[in-house]
Scaffold this motif. Structure first.
Motif, PDB file in Angstrom:
ATOM      1  N   ASP A   1       9.120 -19.714  18.441  1.00 39.52           N
ATOM      2  CA  ASP A   1       7.963 -20.077  17.609  1.00 39.52           C
ATOM      3  C   ASP A   1       8.328 -20.281  16.143  1.00 39.52           C
ATOM      4  N   GLY A   2       9.599 -20.043  15.798  1.00 37.40           N
ATOM      5  CA  GLY A   2      10.014 -20.193  14.396  1.00 37.40           C
ATOM      6  C   GLY A   2       9.649 -18.989  13.533  1.00 37.40           C
ATOM      7  N   ASP A   3       9.219 -17.882  14.173  1.00 40.91           N
ATOM      8  CA  ASP A   3       8.866 -16.675  13.403  1.00 40.91           C
ATOM      9  C   ASP A   3      10.082 -15.798  13.133  1.00 40.91           C
ATOM     10  N   ALA A   4      11.170 -16.029  13.855  1.00 42.52           N
ATOM     11  CA  ALA A   4      12.440 -15.332  13.591  1.00 42.52           C
ATOM     12  C   ALA A   4      13.491 -16.422  13.426  1.00 42.52           C
ATOM     13  N   ARG A   5      14.093 -16.469  12.238  1.00 38.31           N
ATOM     14  CA  ARG A   5      15.022 -17.572  11.924  1.00 38.31           C
ATOM     15  C   ARG A   5      16.429 -17.024  11.753  1.00 38.31           C
ATOM     16  N   PRO A   6      17.442 -17.886  11.943  1.00 36.65           N
ATOM     17  CA  PRO A   6      18.827 -17.422  11.840  1.00 36.65           C
ATOM     18  C   PRO A   6      19.071 -16.676  10.524  1.00 36.65           C
ATOM     19  N   GLY A   7      19.664 -15.493  10.644  1.00 36.56           N
ATOM     20  CA  GLY A   7      19.971 -14.680   9.461  1.00 36.56           C
ATOM     21  C   GLY A   7      18.878 -13.702   9.088  1.00 36.56           C
ATOM     22  N   ASP A   8      17.679 -13.847   9.684  1.00 43.76           N
ATOM     23  CA  ASP A   8      16.598 -12.892   9.411  1.00 43.76           C
ATOM     24  C   ASP A   8      17.003 -11.496   9.869  1.00 43.76           C
ATOM     25  N   LEU A   9      16.409 -10.484   9.224  1.00 43.92           N
ATOM     26  CA  LEU A   9      16.605  -9.101   9.668  1.00 43.92           C
ATOM     27  C   LEU A   9      15.417  -8.682  10.520  1.00 43.92           C
ATOM     28  N   ALA A  10      15.705  -8.189  11.730  1.00 47.68           N
ATOM     29  CA  ALA A  10      14.641  -7.789  12.655  1.00 47.68           C
ATOM     30  C   ALA A  10      14.820  -6.321  13.034  1.00 47.68           C
ATOM     31  N   LEU A  11      13.703  -5.605  13.017  1.00 49.96           N
ATOM     32  CA  LEU A  11      13.714  -4.198  13.427  1.00 49.96           C
ATOM     33  C   LEU A  11      13.235  -4.108  14.876  1.00 49.96           C
ATOM     34  N   LEU A  12      14.100  -3.568  15.752  1.00 47.63           N
ATOM     35  CA  LEU A  12      13.729  -3.368  17.154  1.00 47.63           C
ATOM     36  C   LEU A  12      13.430  -1.887  17.360  1.00 47.63           C
ATOM     37  N   VAL A  13      12.375  -1.578  18.093  1.00 48.09           N
ATOM     38  CA  VAL A  13      12.120  -0.177  18.444  1.00 48.09           C
ATOM     39  C   VAL A  13      11.453  -0.151  19.812  1.00 48.09           C
ATOM     40  N   ALA A  14      11.968   0.721  20.687  1.00 47.31           N
ATOM     41  CA  ALA A  14      11.416   0.770  22.044  1.00 47.31           C
ATOM     42  C   ALA A  14      11.307   2.221  22.502  1.00 47.31           C
ATOM     43  N   PHE A  15      10.329   2.470  23.377  1.00 46.97           N
ATOM     44  CA  PHE A  15      10.045   3.840  23.823  1.00 46.97           C
ATOM     45  C   PHE A  15       9.391   3.782  25.190  1.00 46.97           C
ATOM     46  N   GLY A  16       9.592   4.812  25.989  1.00 49.17           N
ATOM     47  CA  GLY A  16       8.957   4.817  27.304  1.00 49.17           C
ATOM     48  C   GLY A  16       9.339   6.040  28.109  1.00 49.17           C
ATOM     49  N   ALA A  17       9.293   5.884  29.439  1.00 42.46           N
ATOM     50  CA  ALA A  17       9.456   7.020  30.348  1.00 42.46           C
ATOM     51  C   ALA A  17      10.666   7.854  29.976  1.00 42.46           C
ATOM     52  N   GLY A  18      10.477   9.150  30.105  1.00 38.29           N
ATOM     53  CA  GLY A  18      11.570  10.076  29.804  1.00 38.29           C
ATOM     54  C   GLY A  18      11.168  11.341  29.073  1.00 38.29           C
ATOM     55  N   LEU A  19      10.476  11.228  27.951  1.00 38.66           N
ATOM     56  CA  LEU A  19      10.266  10.016  27.159  1.00 38.66           C
ATOM     57  C   LEU A  19      11.540   9.697  26.385  1.00 38.66           C
ATOM     58  N   SER A  20      11.971   8.451  26.416  1.00 39.14           N
ATOM     59  CA  SER A  20      13.197   8.072  25.723  1.00 39.14           C
ATOM     60  C   SER A  20      12.876   6.984  24.704  1.00 39.14           C
ATOM     61  N   TYR A  21      13.723   6.865  23.704  1.00 41.15           N
ATOM     62  CA  TYR A  21      13.473   5.871  22.658  1.00 41.15           C
ATOM     63  C   TYR A  21      14.776   5.431  22.009  1.00 41.15           C
ATOM     64  N   ALA A  22      14.746   4.257  21.386  1.00 44.36           N
ATOM     65  CA  ALA A  22      15.907   3.745  20.651  1.00 44.36           C
ATOM     66  C   ALA A  22      15.430   2.682  19.679  1.00 44.36           C
ATOM     67  N   ALA A  23      16.085   2.598  18.523  1.00 38.76           N
ATOM     68  CA  ALA A  23      15.725   1.594  17.511  1.00 38.76           C
ATOM     69  C   ALA A  23      16.968   1.172  16.750  1.00 38.76           C
ATOM     70  N   GLN A  24      16.998  -0.089  16.335  1.00 40.81           N
ATOM     71  CA  GLN A  24      18.076  -0.575  15.473  1.00 40.81           C
ATOM     72  C   GLN A  24      17.620  -1.834  14.731  1.00 40.81           C
ATOM     73  N   VAL A  25      18.283  -2.114  13.619  1.00 43.72           N
ATOM     74  CA  VAL A  25      18.030  -3.351  12.882  1.00 43.72           C
ATOM     75  C   VAL A  25      19.096  -4.353  13.320  1.00 43.72           C
ATOM     76  N   VAL A  26      18.686  -5.590  13.609  1.00 46.68           N
ATOM     77  CA  VAL A  26      19.651  -6.623  14.010  1.00 46.68           C
ATOM     78  C   VAL A  26      19.422  -7.892  13.196  1.00 46.68           C
ATOM     79  N   THR A  27      20.437  -8.721  13.166  1.00 49.61           N
ATOM     80  CA  THR A  27      20.331 -10.033  12.529  1.00 49.61           C
ATOM     81  C   THR A  27      19.953 -11.058  13.601  1.00 49.61           C
ATOM     82  N   VAL A  28      19.032 -11.931  13.291  1.00 48.87           N
ATOM     83  CA  VAL A  28      18.598 -12.964  14.250  1.00 48.87           C
ATOM     84  C   VAL A  28      19.678 -14.048  14.316  1.00 48.87           C
ATOM     85  N   PRO A  29      20.113 -14.425  15.545  1.00 46.29           N
ATOM     86  CA  PRO A  29      21.165 -15.444  15.661  1.00 46.29           C
ATOM     87  C   PRO A  29      20.631 -16.842  15.335  1.00 46.29           C
TER      88      PRO A  29
END
Ligand code: UT7
Length: 332
Positions: free
Chosen positions: A304-332
């Motif tokens: 959709d053009g909302d994440a562009r090459p070089g942008d910084l994106a924060l990922l965070v996920a959580f669910g059964a366990g309860l387990s979770y993980a998060a990291q910042v990544v660069t958009v390819p």
């Protein structure tokens, strides 16, 4: 004394390509409300979901993963036989063994190391952390990380608490070497005190050996998970930002697990995200696809053009366990 020779990898790793597979069949709320005595309005208000995609018999955990991976590989400009490790995050590959990853690797045409990760909705972000560390440690030149679910196989269509939420799909990323840091430090953990909050009802052996054999469907203490995620996950996301040395003003995209738009809103508020940060809302027509939700939402934002090459994106996920993980990544 002879010492072991080691071969460390490059200093940095990054996501090089993102791919997705969305099942063809769209199922609007109107198709499921009768079985759970609900309404389109209630589902949209409480979760944000309008429609979801449900796989048919030909769309399997393996086939959806292969299709998503081919797109990710092509976008990364990497051939399948360059992949050294295939990591598959899923809870709906319903063979106890072997792993889904080995079949996917074979279909793609690689003899790479291949294994599945069981961290439910947080599984994809776990896989990204593993893939990144493998590349930087020299144990994989390129890693393929897949999040895939066919939750319709293990969701009770008459369960008011889950039938409207869970859906199917696959997302994949290729991780490889990079001149600059493309994947920040992971912040991850588990809160096993709440082990029973999201789970399959019983072990397969009990479900199939009972007087009325049946599939052990997913059960969820929805409001408890809602409160836990709304309260705890913004702190984890903030820690991922801090560890990556990124402020909310420098962030471009927020791509949380697509569990509930109200949880996303609560996290965005707690983090104090400025209006310039674009927020993933794939849940509206994809539902909650557990391990597939973050890569699917990521792929959608790029398309959709909302994440562009070089942008910084924060990922965070959580669910059964309860387990979770998060990291910042660069958009390819
Ligand atoms: O992906 C893994 C992580 N999962 C999550 O993060 C899910 C987190 N939880 C949630 O997203 C929400 O808890 C749900 C969307 C599952 C449910 O929303 P809620 O606001 O927590 O609803 P609730 O269970 O507290 O129920 C509120 C009311 C109740 O009625 P009363 O007692 O207030 O009269 C329920 O009986 O809504 C009723 N209700 C429903 N009404 C229509 C519960 N389920 C339904 C339904 N349709 N399907």
């Amino acid at each position: 004394m002879t010492t072991i020779t080691t071969a460390p990898g490059p200093a940095h790793a990054a996501i090089l390509g993102v791919g997705a597979y969305r099942p063809a069949r769209l199922v609007p709320n109107s198709e499921i409300v009768d079985a759970i005595d609900s309404t389109d309005e209630w589902i949209q208000q409480r979760s944000g979901i309008k429609t979801r995609r449900i796989a048919d018999d030909s769309e399997t955990v393996i086939s959806m993963s292969v299709d998503a991976s081919r797109v990710a590989l092509e976008r990364a400009g990497i051939a399948a036989d360059q992949i050294d490790c295939v990591i598959v995050a899923t809870v709906s590959h319903l063979l106890q063994m072997p792993s889904a990853a080995t079949a996917i690797a074979h279909e793609l045409g690689t003899k790479a190391a291949a294994f599945d990760v069981s961290a439910a909705c947080a599984g994809f972000c776990h896989g990204v952390a593993l893939g990144s560390d493998m590349v930087r440690a020299g144990s994989a030149g390129y890693a393929l990380v897949i999040g895939v679910e066919k939750l319709s196989d293990i969701t009770d269509p008459t369960d008011r608490g889950t039938a409207f939420i869970f859906a199917d799909g696959a997302g994949a990323v290729v991780i490889g070497p990079s001149d600059t840091p493309g994947i920040g430090p992971v912040v991850w953990g588990s809160d096993g005190e709440h082990y029973d909050h999201i789970r399959t009802r019983e072990p397969w052996v009990d479900a199939l050996g009972s007087d009325e054999p049946g599939i052990p469907f997913i059960t969820m203490k929805g409001s408890e998970v809602f409160r836990w995620a709304s309260y705890s996950m913004a702190k984890i996301a903030q820690e991922a930002l801090d560890r990556a040395g990124v402020t909310v003003d420098q962030l471009d995209c927020f791509i949380p697990h697509q569990a509930n738009n109200r949880i996303t809103d609560a996290m965005a508020r707690s983090l104090g995200l400025p209006p310039t940060v674009r927020i993933a809302r794939d849940i509206v027509d994809a539902g909650n696809t557990s391990a597939a939700s973050v890569p699917l939402a990521f792929e959608r934002m790029i398309a959709d053009g909302d994440a562009r090459p070089g942008d910084l994106a924060l990922l965070v996920a959580f669910g059964a366990g309860l387990s979770y993980a998060a990291q910042v990544v660069t958009v390819p």
